[in-house]
Design an enzyme around this catalytic site. Structure first.
Site, short mmCIF file in Angstrom:
data_model
loop_
_atom_site.label_atom_id
_atom_site.label_comp_id
_atom_site.label_asym_id
_atom_site.label_seq_id
_atom_site.Cartn_x
_atom_site.Cartn_y
_atom_site.Cartn_z
N LEU A 100 0.81 -1.21 0.00
CA LEU A 100 0.00 0.00 0.00
C LEU A 100 0.85 1.27 0.00
O LEU A 100 0.31 2.37 -0.15
CB LEU A 100 -0.93 0.00 1.22
CG LEU A 100 -1.88 -1.19 1.33
CD1 LEU A 100 -2.84 -0.99 2.49
CD2 LEU A 100 -2.64 -1.43 0.04
N GLY A 107 -9.62 -0.85 8.67
CA GLY A 107 -9.63 -0.65 10.11
C GLY A 107 -8.47 0.19 10.61
O GLY A 107 -8.02 0.02 11.76
N ARG A 164 -4.45 9.18 3.13
CA ARG A 164 -3.05 9.46 2.80
C ARG A 164 -2.47 8.43 1.83
O ARG A 164 -1.55 8.73 1.07
CB ARG A 164 -2.20 9.51 4.08
CG ARG A 164 -2.53 10.70 4.98
CD ARG A 164 -1.47 10.93 6.04
NE ARG A 164 -1.44 9.86 7.03
CZ ARG A 164 -2.20 9.82 8.12
NH1 ARG A 164 -3.08 10.79 8.35
NH2 ARG A 164 -2.09 8.83 8.99
N GLY A 211 -5.84 2.63 21.13
CA GLY A 211 -6.66 1.98 22.14
C GLY A 211 -6.94 0.54 21.79
O GLY A 211 -6.62 0.08 20.68
N HIS A 212 -7.53 -0.17 22.72
CA HIS A 212 -7.98 -1.54 22.49
C HIS A 212 -9.35 -1.71 23.12
O HIS A 212 -9.85 -0.80 23.80
CB HIS A 212 -6.99 -2.55 23.07
CG HIS A 212 -5.78 -2.76 22.20
ND1 HIS A 212 -5.84 -3.38 20.98
CD2 HIS A 212 -4.48 -2.40 22.38
CE1 HIS A 212 -4.63 -3.41 20.43
NE2 HIS A 212 -3.79 -2.82 21.27
N TYR A 254 -12.12 1.09 24.95
CA TYR A 254 -13.37 1.56 24.36
C TYR A 254 -14.56 1.27 25.26
O TYR A 254 -15.43 2.13 25.45
CB TYR A 254 -13.57 0.92 22.98
CG TYR A 254 -12.35 1.02 22.09
CD1 TYR A 254 -11.64 2.22 21.99
CD2 TYR A 254 -11.89 -0.07 21.37
CE1 TYR A 254 -10.51 2.32 21.19
CE2 TYR A 254 -10.77 0.02 20.57
CZ TYR A 254 -10.07 1.21 20.48
OH TYR A 254 -8.96 1.30 19.70
N ASP A 267 -14.63 -5.39 20.68
CA ASP A 267 -14.15 -5.84 19.37
C ASP A 267 -15.23 -6.50 18.53
O ASP A 267 -15.41 -6.17 17.35
CB ASP A 267 -13.00 -6.84 19.55
CG ASP A 267 -11.65 -6.16 19.73
OD1 ASP A 267 -11.57 -4.94 19.53
OD2 ASP A 267 -10.68 -6.86 20.07
#
Length: 379
Positions: free
Chosen positions: A62, A84, A92, A126-127, A131, A157
């Site tokens: 990418l 994600g 970008r 974060g994980h 959250y 998740d």
């Protein structure tokens, strides 16, 4: 792949957690899911063998202009695109919504993040645990005299993240088929885990829920809605919320005439009820209690481990789990469909195994694929 989503094409930028889970569910339901991974990973086994099932795998760099062009070409023929990354990263790279929707106006662009695409914390790392901490979910789980207990990473998740994205992208596909216009789906784990708390917030608003951990009837406080340790160290899950099932539990335990259990929702009696039930369940093994409660309509079940669950007779009869030739145990696709049944999942492929095949389908001839390979854009 058969299933209700047969004919739906999905391009997934390789990631971890809720994005791949969303793509797995879509693949389980029959969508053609193409996962894009890094060329450096080509030839490797899938990092998460269950969540990477029902995929075709390609590699593309990418950060290489020609690798970006490959992904754009794949998105041109897709119904759904999933990424994600943190907000702004795909823009970008030249793979943002404006880039891809300009080429494919019917595309549904699914974005999976923890905090969402905007807001003061949008760029923070974060994980799952972070959250659900911000939405009240983590605070509500655990004992009154203890610390909050992370519910694995199921709430943020997968329930509040991946499943929310599934609902979002499929809803947008239905809209696109009616209007001809695709759109961006902003799925945030904070939003999703808050949504999962709808019932609790409803109870809170009418005074049926206390904003304190370990004080409510569904959080392990009520003696009729918790787990109990058995003689062998195993546990049973007790959940007879309705009066008729509560009565059945008392009958099996020989407590029907015990005055301490006369008022199911008498909170003053809950401590002594819990102590008595703790003592009673400790007199037999988990499996002995499971046999005793079988067919009694008392809402009592054995607590099974991950390795035990696939062998329970009900799960075996339903085919809830699948066991592959390599011994890999995985949950079967769900839900069930009467007219468009899903297929047995295809095992996760080696990274990049379908690069040439998928690029050929996207219109790249053999010479062009060789050039991309030589340039390092794909592998």
């Amino acid at each position: 792949m058969p299933g209700p989503l047969a004919g739906v094409k999905v391009v997934e930028l390789g990631g971890i957690g809720p994005g791949p889970f969303c793509a797995m569910v879509l693949g389980d339901l029959g969508a053609d899911v193409i996962r894009v991974d890094r060329p450096a990973q080509a030839g490797a086994d899938a990092r998460r063998p269950v969540m990477h099932r029902n995929r075709r795998s390609v590699t593309a760099d990418l950060k290489h202009p020609e690798g970006v062009e490959v992904v754009r070409a794949l998105a041109d023929g897709a119904d759904i695109f999933i990424e994600g990354f943190r907000p702004g990263v795909t823009e970008r790279l030249g793979l943002g919504p404006d880039d891809l929707l300009a080429r494919n106006p019917r595309l549904v662009y699914g974005r999976m993040t923890g905090w969402g695409q905007d807001g003061p914390m949008a760029q923070e790392p974060g994980h799952d645990i972070d959250y659900i901490a911000l939405t009240g979910a983590l605070h509500a789980i655990g004992p009154a005299d203890g610390d909050p207990v992370p519910p694995l990473n199921l709430v943020g998740d997968f329930g509040g993240g991946g499943m929310l994205l599934v609902v979002g992208v499929l809803s947008a596909v239905l809209s696109a088929r009616t209007t001809g216009r695709g759109q961006v789906v902003d799925a945030a784990m904070t939003d999703g885990s808050a949504l999962l708390l709808s019932m609790m917030y409803g109870f809170l608003s009418v005074g049926r829920w206390q904003d304190e951990r370990g004080t409510n009837f569904l959080d392990g406080t009520a003696p009729y809605y918790r787990t109990y340790r058995c003689a062998d160290g195993g546990h049973v899950a007790v959940g007879p919320v309705e009066p008729q099932f509560y009565a059945s539990m008392l009958r099996v335990l020989g407590l029907s005439d015990d005055p301490d259990f006369a008022g199911q929702n008498d909170r003053a009696k809950w401590p002594v009820m819990g102590e008595r039930l703790t003592a009673v369940f400790a007199t037999r093994t988990r499996d002995e209690w499971a046999k005793e409660f079988a067919g009694q309509e008392a809402c009592v079940a054995p607590v099974l481990s991950l390795t035990e669950a696939p062998h329970h007779p009900h799960n075996v009869a339903r085919g809830t789990y699948l066991v592959g030739e390599d011994g890999l145990v995985e949950p079967a696709p769900a839900p069930r469909f009467s007219d468009t049944p899903t297929a047995t999942p295809v095992p996760s492929p080696l990274v990049g195994a379908h690069t040439d095949e998928v690029l050929a389908e996207a219109g790249f001839d053999a010479g062009r694929i060789a050039e991309l390979r030589a340039a390092g854009a794909v592998r």
